[in-house]
Design an enzyme around this catalytic site. Structure first.
Site, PDB file in Angstrom:
ATOM      1  CD  GLU A  69       8.890  -4.784  16.373  1.00  0.00           C
ATOM      2  OE1 GLU A  69       7.467  -5.827  16.789  1.00  0.00           O
ATOM      3  OE2 GLU A  69       8.034  -3.982  16.921  1.00  0.00           O
ATOM      4  CG  ASP A  88       6.148   0.157  25.423  1.00  0.00           C
ATOM      5  OD1 ASP A  88       5.535   1.384  25.681  1.00  0.00           O
ATOM      6  OD2 ASP A  88       6.220  -0.507  24.041  1.00  0.00           O
ATOM      7  CG  HIS A 115       4.847  -5.456  18.500  1.00  0.00           C
ATOM      8  ND1 HIS A 115       5.142  -4.891  18.315  1.00  0.00           N
ATOM      9  CD2 HIS A 115       3.490  -5.441  19.884  1.00  0.00           C
ATOM     10  CE1 HIS A 115       4.350  -3.366  18.672  1.00  0.00           C
ATOM     11  NE2 HIS A 115       3.411  -3.939  18.987  1.00  0.00           N
ATOM     12  CG  ASN A 150       5.113  -7.486  14.319  1.00  0.00           C
ATOM     13  OD1 ASN A 150       4.694  -7.229  15.756  1.00  0.00           O
ATOM     14  ND2 ASN A 150       6.170  -6.647  14.540  1.00  0.00           N
TER      15      ASN A 150
HETATM   16  C1  F6R Z   1       3.103   0.139  23.513  1.00  0.00           C
HETATM   17  C2  F6R Z   1       2.741  -1.516  23.152  1.00  0.00           C
HETATM   18  C3  F6R Z   1       2.382  -2.247  22.188  1.00  0.00           C
HETATM   19  C4  F6R Z   1       0.879  -2.416  22.533  1.00  0.00           C
HETATM   20  C5  F6R Z   1       0.787  -2.728  20.977  1.00  0.00           C
HETATM   21  C6  F6R Z   1      -0.907  -2.388  20.261  1.00  0.00           C
HETATM   22  O1  F6R Z   1       3.474   0.524  24.747  1.00  0.00           O
HETATM   23  O2  F6R Z   1       3.456  -2.358  24.377  1.00  0.00           O
HETATM   24  O3  F6R Z   1       2.729  -3.635  21.980  1.00  0.00           O
HETATM   25  O4  F6R Z   1      -0.021  -2.211  22.873  1.00  0.00           O
HETATM   26  O5  F6R Z   1       1.522  -1.578  19.213  1.00  0.00           O
HETATM   27  O6  F6R Z   1      -1.094  -1.311  19.185  1.00  0.00           O
HETATM   28  P1  F6R Z   1      -2.786  -0.980  19.297  1.00  0.00           P
HETATM   29  O7  F6R Z   1      -3.756  -1.131  20.821  1.00  0.00           O
HETATM   30  O8  F6R Z   1      -2.754   0.397  18.789  1.00  0.00           O
HETATM   31  O9  F6R Z   1      -2.959  -1.737  18.752  1.00  0.00           O
END
Ligand code: F6R
Length: 264
Positions: A143, A67, A138, A136
């Site tokens: 989301e 992303d 995702h 959450n």
């Molecule tokens: C970012 C992504 C997100 C993160 C998720 C966890 O490229 O794909 O889904 O993997 O938000 O983020 P952290 O590791 O910072 O808790």
């Protein structure tokens, strides 16, 4: 799903990195799907160490990131392209022209999304997709409410995600609320998916993804549909799993089998 529960977050990161390292060793031109976020930092450190100490080469590897923030050019300091450059790409021997991150500044973002999916296919598909998970549930920026068949597209960030990501932005800095993200369908098209989660804060999301119903309310639950999914968690992240003790036992059996298949 293979569920691997390890004591500490750094062991879980090492285990995850080893999966990627073995893939690159057996397939030097592997196509990897990568993620950003703090959970990935120790994984990338392990990959950098493997490159330095055991001369693991990324020269023929291609990567696709999950992303990017919509509106951010690749040279924006808060862009995911910059995250990847400073945390991994600039520190290994990868050919940067083989590293792909959606262009947040694309003139036609919808076309960018279609092109991204097409490019993944042209490269032969993703061998291993690395994933983190949001509080959450995702995956990528899919989301709650994301369709399981979705492809790369524009998604609005959920309030919980905006809150979690606020720590990366200064008080008066613009905080993007839109993203380009691989869809859940895009993620499920990878030949293998590896989700890494650590810490107590992820325990509810891990439980919902692994043991909850298949539901758009927890996008991570879509991984239950994948034939080759590995979920790697530390003890804290596994803390709310109902069948945690069983997964540990099953994984121990699994390893015995992998070490001496003849005895099974
Ligand atoms: C970012 C992504 C997100 C993160 C998720 C966890 O490229 O794909 O889904 O993997 O938000 O983020 P952290 O590791 O910072 O808790």
């Amino acid at each position: 799903m293979r569920i691997v529960i390890l004591d500490k977050a750094d062991e879980a990161a090492r285990f995850t990195a080893d999966i990627l390292i073995k893939k690159i060793q057996s397939k030097p031109d592997a196509v990897l799907g990568l993620a950003t976020g703090s959970t990935m930092l120790p994984v990338y450190r392990e990959l950098i160490n493997a490159h330095r100490n055991s001369e693991l080469s990324f020269a023929a590897v291609s990567t696709f990131n999950l992303d990017e923030y919509l509106g951010f050019a690749p040279d924006h300091p808060q862009s995911y392209r910059q995250f990847m450059k400073s945390r991994l790409f600039d520190l290994i021997d990868i050919d940067q022209s083989n590293t792909f991150v959606p262009r947040g500044d694309a003139k036609d973002p919808l076309q960018e999304c279609r092109d991204y999916d097409r490019l993944i296919e042209e490269k032969g598909g993703i061998d291993i997709q690395l994933l983190g998970i949001g509080r959450n549930g995702h995956i990528g920026f899919n989301e709650p409410g994301s369709g399981f068949m979705s492809r790369t597209r524009i998604k609005t960030l959920a309030p919980a995600t905006l809150e979690d990501n606020a720590r990366f932005f200064g008080d008066n800095e613009f905080r993007p609320h839109l993203s380009i993200t691989m869809g859940i369908g895009t993620i499920l098209s990878a030949r293998k998916v590896v989700l890494l989660a650590s810490g107590e804060g992820k325990a509810d999301a891990v439980r919902a993804a692994v043991e909850g119903p298949l539901t758009a309310s927890c996008p991570g639950s879509a991984l239950q549909l994948h034939a080759n999914a590995v979920i790697v968690v530390d003890e804290a992240g596994a803390g709310k799993l109902e069948h945690g003790a069983f997964y540990k036992y099953a994984e121990a059996e699994n390893r015995k089998l992998l070490e001496s298949p003849g005895k099974a």
